[in-house]
Design an enzyme around this catalytic site. Structure first.
Site, PDB file in Angstrom:
ATOM      1  N   ASP A 230      25.760 -21.797 -33.796  1.00  0.00           N
ATOM      2  CA  ASP A 230      27.209 -21.765 -34.018  1.00  0.00           C
ATOM      3  C   ASP A 230      27.749 -20.640 -33.132  1.00  0.00           C
ATOM      4  O   ASP A 230      27.701 -19.458 -33.478  1.00  0.00           O
ATOM      5  CB  ASP A 230      27.487 -21.500 -35.504  1.00  0.00           C
ATOM      6  CG  ASP A 230      28.981 -21.450 -35.811  1.00  0.00           C
ATOM      7  OD1 ASP A 230      29.792 -21.282 -34.877  1.00  0.00           O
ATOM      8  OD2 ASP A 230      29.328 -21.580 -36.989  1.00  0.00           O
ATOM      9  N   ARG A 233      30.642 -18.261 -34.264  1.00  0.00           N
ATOM     10  CA  ARG A 233      30.158 -17.243 -35.179  1.00  0.00           C
ATOM     11  C   ARG A 233      29.363 -16.159 -34.439  1.00  0.00           C
ATOM     12  O   ARG A 233      29.721 -14.980 -34.432  1.00  0.00           O
ATOM     13  CB  ARG A 233      29.256 -17.913 -36.228  1.00  0.00           C
ATOM     14  CG  ARG A 233      28.650 -16.975 -37.235  1.00  0.00           C
ATOM     15  CD  ARG A 233      27.412 -17.587 -37.895  1.00  0.00           C
ATOM     16  NE  ARG A 233      26.203 -17.291 -37.124  1.00  0.00           N
ATOM     17  CZ  ARG A 233      25.222 -16.493 -37.551  1.00  0.00           C
ATOM     18  NH1 ARG A 233      25.288 -15.947 -38.748  1.00  0.00           N
ATOM     19  NH2 ARG A 233      24.173 -16.263 -36.790  1.00  0.00           N
ATOM     20  N   GLY A 257      21.187  -8.690 -45.095  1.00  0.00           N
ATOM     21  CA  GLY A 257      20.819 -10.102 -44.924  1.00  0.00           C
ATOM     22  C   GLY A 257      20.583 -10.377 -43.455  1.00  0.00           C
ATOM     23  O   GLY A 257      21.312 -11.145 -42.823  1.00  0.00           O
ATOM     24  N   ASP A 279      16.280  -8.343 -45.855  1.00  0.00           N
ATOM     25  CA  ASP A 279      16.471  -9.742 -46.262  1.00  0.00           C
ATOM     26  C   ASP A 279      15.447 -10.098 -47.332  1.00  0.00           C
ATOM     27  O   ASP A 279      14.277  -9.719 -47.234  1.00  0.00           O
ATOM     28  CB  ASP A 279      16.337 -10.705 -45.071  1.00  0.00           C
ATOM     29  CG  ASP A 279      17.129 -11.984 -45.287  1.00  0.00           C
ATOM     30  OD1 ASP A 279      18.048 -12.261 -44.491  1.00  0.00           O
ATOM     31  OD2 ASP A 279      16.844 -12.710 -46.279  1.00  0.00           O
ATOM     32  N   ILE A 307      18.851  -6.478 -51.366  1.00  0.00           N
ATOM     33  CA  ILE A 307      19.497  -5.209 -51.038  1.00  0.00           C
ATOM     34  C   ILE A 307      19.786  -4.396 -52.308  1.00  0.00           C
ATOM     35  O   ILE A 307      19.776  -3.162 -52.282  1.00  0.00           O
ATOM     36  CB  ILE A 307      20.794  -5.432 -50.196  1.00  0.00           C
ATOM     37  CG1 ILE A 307      21.334  -4.136 -49.622  1.00  0.00           C
ATOM     38  CG2 ILE A 307      21.868  -6.104 -51.019  1.00  0.00           C
ATOM     39  CD1 ILE A 307      20.482  -3.535 -48.563  1.00  0.00           C
ATOM     40  N   GLU A 308      19.973  -5.110 -53.401  1.00  0.00           N
ATOM     41  CA  GLU A 308      20.265  -4.447 -54.673  1.00  0.00           C
ATOM     42  C   GLU A 308      19.017  -3.791 -55.259  1.00  0.00           C
ATOM     43  O   GLU A 308      19.112  -3.010 -56.213  1.00  0.00           O
ATOM     44  CB  GLU A 308      20.824  -5.453 -55.700  1.00  0.00           C
ATOM     45  CG  GLU A 308      22.184  -6.027 -55.365  1.00  0.00           C
ATOM     46  CD  GLU A 308      22.138  -7.249 -54.452  1.00  0.00           C
ATOM     47  OE1 GLU A 308      21.043  -7.583 -53.933  1.00  0.00           O
ATOM     48  OE2 GLU A 308      23.192  -7.868 -54.236  1.00  0.00           O
ATOM     49  N   GLU A 323      26.559 -10.826 -41.954  1.00  0.00           N
ATOM     50  CA  GLU A 323      27.196 -12.139 -41.852  1.00  0.00           C
ATOM     51  C   GLU A 323      26.964 -12.787 -43.199  1.00  0.00           C
ATOM     52  O   GLU A 323      25.924 -13.374 -43.454  1.00  0.00           O
ATOM     53  CB  GLU A 323      26.573 -12.941 -40.698  1.00  0.00           C
ATOM     54  CG  GLU A 323      27.453 -14.085 -40.278  1.00  0.00           C
ATOM     55  CD  GLU A 323      27.343 -15.295 -41.189  1.00  0.00           C
ATOM     56  OE1 GLU A 323      27.974 -15.263 -42.278  1.00  0.00           O
ATOM     57  OE2 GLU A 323      26.644 -16.247 -40.816  1.00  0.00           O
ATOM     58  N   GLU A 332      28.730 -18.728 -52.179  1.00  0.00           N
ATOM     59  CA  GLU A 332      27.471 -17.970 -52.042  1.00  0.00           C
ATOM     60  C   GLU A 332      27.568 -16.590 -52.659  1.00  0.00           C
ATOM     61  O   GLU A 332      26.557 -15.980 -52.986  1.00  0.00           O
ATOM     62  CB  GLU A 332      27.018 -17.765 -50.585  1.00  0.00           C
ATOM     63  CG  GLU A 332      26.411 -18.946 -49.937  1.00  0.00           C
ATOM     64  CD  GLU A 332      25.850 -18.591 -48.572  1.00  0.00           C
ATOM     65  OE1 GLU A 332      25.196 -17.547 -48.427  1.00  0.00           O
ATOM     66  OE2 GLU A 332      26.090 -19.397 -47.648  1.00  0.00           O
ATOM     67  N   SER A 337      27.047  -8.563 -52.485  1.00  0.00           N
ATOM     68  CA  SER A 337      25.924  -7.720 -52.045  1.00  0.00           C
ATOM     69  C   SER A 337      26.366  -6.722 -50.981  1.00  0.00           C
ATOM     70  O   SER A 337      25.846  -5.601 -50.904  1.00  0.00           O
ATOM     71  CB  SER A 337      24.788  -8.594 -51.495  1.00  0.00           C
ATOM     72  OG  SER A 337      24.344  -9.466 -52.505  1.00  0.00           O
ATOM     73  N   HIS A 473      30.005 -24.010 -38.221  1.00  0.00           N
ATOM     74  CA  HIS A 473      29.151 -24.637 -39.238  1.00  0.00           C
ATOM     75  C   HIS A 473      29.774 -24.530 -40.631  1.00  0.00           C
ATOM     76  O   HIS A 473      29.307 -25.173 -41.563  1.00  0.00           O
ATOM     77  CB  HIS A 473      27.739 -24.040 -39.214  1.00  0.00           C
ATOM     78  CG  HIS A 473      27.636 -22.708 -39.878  1.00  0.00           C
ATOM     79  ND1 HIS A 473      28.141 -21.548 -39.320  1.00  0.00           N
ATOM     80  CD2 HIS A 473      27.095 -22.341 -41.063  1.00  0.00           C
ATOM     81  CE1 HIS A 473      27.898 -20.537 -40.132  1.00  0.00           C
ATOM     82  NE2 HIS A 473      27.266 -20.994 -41.188  1.00  0.00           N
TER      83      HIS A 473
HETATM   84  N1  SAH Z   1      22.295 -12.048 -40.305  1.00  0.00           N
HETATM   85  C1  SAH Z   1      21.689 -13.328 -40.006  1.00  0.00           C
HETATM   86  C2  SAH Z   1      21.498 -14.175 -41.201  1.00  0.00           C
HETATM   87  C3  SAH Z   1      22.771 -14.469 -41.954  1.00  0.00           C
HETATM   88  S1  SAH Z   1      22.533 -15.582 -43.288  1.00  0.00           S
HETATM   89  C4  SAH Z   1      22.477 -14.015 -38.916  1.00  0.00           C
HETATM   90  O1  SAH Z   1      23.609 -13.590 -38.676  1.00  0.00           O
HETATM   91  O2  SAH Z   1      22.004 -14.972 -38.325  1.00  0.00           O
HETATM   92  C5  SAH Z   1      22.487 -14.513 -44.681  1.00  0.00           C
HETATM   93  C6  SAH Z   1      21.135 -13.915 -44.952  1.00  0.00           C
HETATM   94  O3  SAH Z   1      21.309 -12.961 -45.957  1.00  0.00           O
HETATM   95  C7  SAH Z   1      20.079 -14.871 -45.456  1.00  0.00           C
HETATM   96  O4  SAH Z   1      18.927 -14.793 -44.667  1.00  0.00           O
HETATM   97  C8  SAH Z   1      19.795 -14.418 -46.874  1.00  0.00           C
HETATM   98  O5  SAH Z   1      18.446 -14.556 -47.250  1.00  0.00           O
HETATM   99  C9  SAH Z   1      20.207 -12.980 -46.829  1.00  0.00           C
HETATM  100  N2  SAH Z   1      20.666 -12.400 -48.108  1.00  0.00           N
HETATM  101  C10 SAH Z   1      21.694 -12.832 -48.878  1.00  0.00           C
HETATM  102  N3  SAH Z   1      21.861 -12.031 -49.927  1.00  0.00           N
HETATM  103  C11 SAH Z   1      20.930 -11.060 -49.836  1.00  0.00           C
HETATM  104  C12 SAH Z   1      20.605  -9.957 -50.656  1.00  0.00           C
HETATM  105  N4  SAH Z   1      21.290  -9.687 -51.755  1.00  0.00           N
HETATM  106  N5  SAH Z   1      19.584  -9.196 -50.311  1.00  0.00           N
HETATM  107  C13 SAH Z   1      18.865  -9.480 -49.186  1.00  0.00           C
HETATM  108  N6  SAH Z   1      19.136 -10.512 -48.390  1.00  0.00           N
HETATM  109  C14 SAH Z   1      20.167 -11.306 -48.691  1.00  0.00           C
END
Ligand code: SAH
Length: 525
Positions: A230, A233, A257, A279, A307-308, A323, A332, A337, A473
């Site tokens: 994408d 993005r 993430g 992640d 992350i929490e 992202e 979502e 987070s 997307h």
């Molecule tokens: N930053 C990447 C992926 C974005 S998608 C990019 O830009 O391509 C979002 C990602 O965040 C996913 O891989 C998901 O597993 C992760 N994620 C979502 N919530 C999270 C959390 N609370 N702790 C850790 N990872 C998280």
């Protein structure tokens, strides 16, 4: 038939035979119903006796002449008219009781309508109620075909009216039930709002097993491939980071993430001193390889975990990049987070990117799409499946909208600044007004979001997921109206929208519209 007619004084002159000897108990019971109508002068059908009641007369006919009038009525299946004709026939031809007994079924000699004329004036025997005499079931079989048909028609009409009334009552009950459902839904959702605005919020509170499906969906490469491809993005993030290297130079950056690690690597290339990528999904193991493949392991540290829950190797960070955006921005709930990370780890004066986000709505007029998705259920291969609309309409659809179907200017319903937003801002109610640009039918409302990398950037970067921009997307989110609303160019179409997390699944959303005097709740899952 009418009630008995009183014949004043007549009974006093009558010779009333004492029948007590000839009566048995059953007979008494059989005739009891007529006693209250005693005190009339009734001439016997077969002799000259005068009696003071119809009951006594009929009893006398049976006891003294061996003729049971109720039996005759039943045997010849007589209706009201048949009975009258028979009484008048007996009286006019003075037929013997014996000859009556030998009349064959269906060959009644009193068929002629002349026998409708009473032989005796005010004959009490012509004024009895056949139903009382023989019982209700006899009345149906005792009637002529025409009378039976009329009876049946009347009954079916009454049944139809009763069914219609019941249907109306049922429809009203269903409506009440629906209102109660909405009320209950509102109560449950509102009652929980306080929990959402409390410190950590439901995403942070989710148990690992409850969120397993969410993270395992990110474990597969395909979703990352789709995101990386994408361009709107990924190039927006890249451009923002590369065009604002001064913002990143020597900074400590947290990538919430990190997925494949793409944003971490952009930040490292832009001069960040340290980048920490976190992640929870399995994709992080690929990211570790990817970082090594690009010789960035000295700058980038990757951690597997939520992350929490993880322990970061630093207390504070200067910049948070993430992202986190979902369909309709908030699907979502990953922004929860990011807010958590900001409150936990962002140093004084630090920044979260992207920072500004808008959610917008616009009116859509697409009769063809409405026909395909809603009217379709009216006639499916000749069958009505209209009830399916109740399942179809409440599911918001994620799809690319044709820009030519937009029939209003957009209206921003919520602006979120990631540097200041609280969890309670992620559930909101907003009034909106859509300036209609075409006189047509509004068949849906479309929702989308815009993102900007703004604060403290010399080179701001903005992108939109709206239907007039290059598709992403995230596509758009379409809320179909069950009933289209007629709109006029130039008018303002007012409405109110409420966006809430679904308590049963806090990663999915419930979006309620109050529009054109209708309330519609959509789920996004
Ligand atoms: N930053 C990447 C992926 C974005 S998608 C990019 O830009 O391509 C979002 C990602 O965040 C996913 O891989 C998901 O597993 C992760 N994620 C979502 N919530 C999270 C959390 N609370 N702790 C850790 N990872 C998280």
């Amino acid at each position: 038939m009418a009630e008995y007619i009183d014949h004043d004084g007549a009974a006093e002159d009558c010779e009333v035979p004492d029948l007590s000897d000839t009566e048995d108990d059953d007979d008494e019971e059989q005739w009891q119903w007529m006693d209250e109508n005693a005190d009339v002068a009734v001439t016997c059908l077969f002799c000259d006796r005068l009696m003071n009641s119809v009951a006594v007369t009929l009893q006398h006919c049976q006891a003294n002449h061996g003729v049971s009038i109720p039996d005759l009525v039943k045997r010849h299946r007589l209706g009201d008219y048949g009975y009258i004709k028979m009484i008048n026939y007996i009286r006019s031809v003075k037929c013997s009781s014996d000859s009556l007994k030998h009349i064959l079924d269906g060959a009644c000699p009193w068929e002629n309508d002349d026998y409708m004329k009473p032989v005796l004036p005010d004959d009490p025997l012509l004024q009895i109620d056949l139903e009382e005499l023989c019982g209700p079931e006899v009345m149906v079989v005792g009637k002529s075909d025409g009378e039976q048909l009329t009876d049946l028609l009347v009954r079916s009409q009454q049944a139809e009216e009763r069914a219609l009334r019941s249907e109306e009552a049922l429809a009203m009950a269903m409506q009440d039930l629906h209102k109660l459902k909405l009320l209950a839904q509102d109560l449950v959702l509102n009652a929980d709002t306080t929990r959402v605005s409390s410190a950590a919020g439901p995403i942070a509170e989710l148990r690992e097993d409850e969120d397993e499906a969410y993270f395992s969906s990110y474990g597969h490469y395909s979703i990352h491939e789709e995101m990386l491809k994408d361009k709107v993005r990924t190039e927006s993030y890249r451009d923002f980071i590369y065009l604002n290297q001064d913002v990143f130079k020597d900074k400590v950056v947290l990538d919430v993430g990190c997925g494949t690690g793409i944003l971490s690597m952009f930040a490292a290339r832009a001069g960040a001193r340290k980048v920490i990528g976190v992640d929870q999904s399995e994709i992080v193991y690929q990211a570790m390889d990817i970082v090594r493949l690009n010789n960035l392991e000295d700058t980038i540290t990757l951690i597997k975990g939520r992350i929490e829950e993880v322990n970061l190797p630093v207390d504070k960070v200067d910049i948070i990049i993430s992202e986190w955006m979902g369909y309709f921005l908030l699907f979502e709930s990953m922004l929860d987070s990011v807010i958590y990370s900001r409150d936990m780890y962002l140093a004084e004066g630090g920044s979260v990117y992207p920072d500004r986000c808008n959610i917008s709505l616009a009116a859509v007029g697409d009769a063809q799409k409405h026909q395909d998705r809603i009217a379709f259920w009216d006639d499916v291969y000749g069958f009505k499946m209209t009830c399916m609309k109740k399942a179809v309409v409440p599911e918001a659809v994620v799809e690319v909208l044709k820009p030519e179907t937009l029939i209003s200017e957009p209206s921003v319903i919520q602006t979120i600044d990631c540097n200041t937003a609280r969890l309670s801002d992620l559930e909101f109610t907003a009034d909106f007004s859509l300036k209609i640009t075409q006189s047509t039918q509004c068949t849906a409302i479309v929702g989308y979001f815009d993102i900007s990398f703004d604060g403290g950037c010399g080179n701001k970067v903005v992108f939109s997921t709206g239907p007039r921009c290059t598709k992403t997307h995230w596509k758009q989110t379409v809320f179909l109206l069950e009933e289209p609303v007629a709109v006029q160019s130039g008018q303002d179409l007012p409405g109110r929208v409420t966006v809430r997390k679904n308590r049963k699944d806090p990663r999915s959303l419930l979006v309620t519209f109050d529009l054109a005097e209708r309330k519609l709740t959509y789920s996004l899952q």
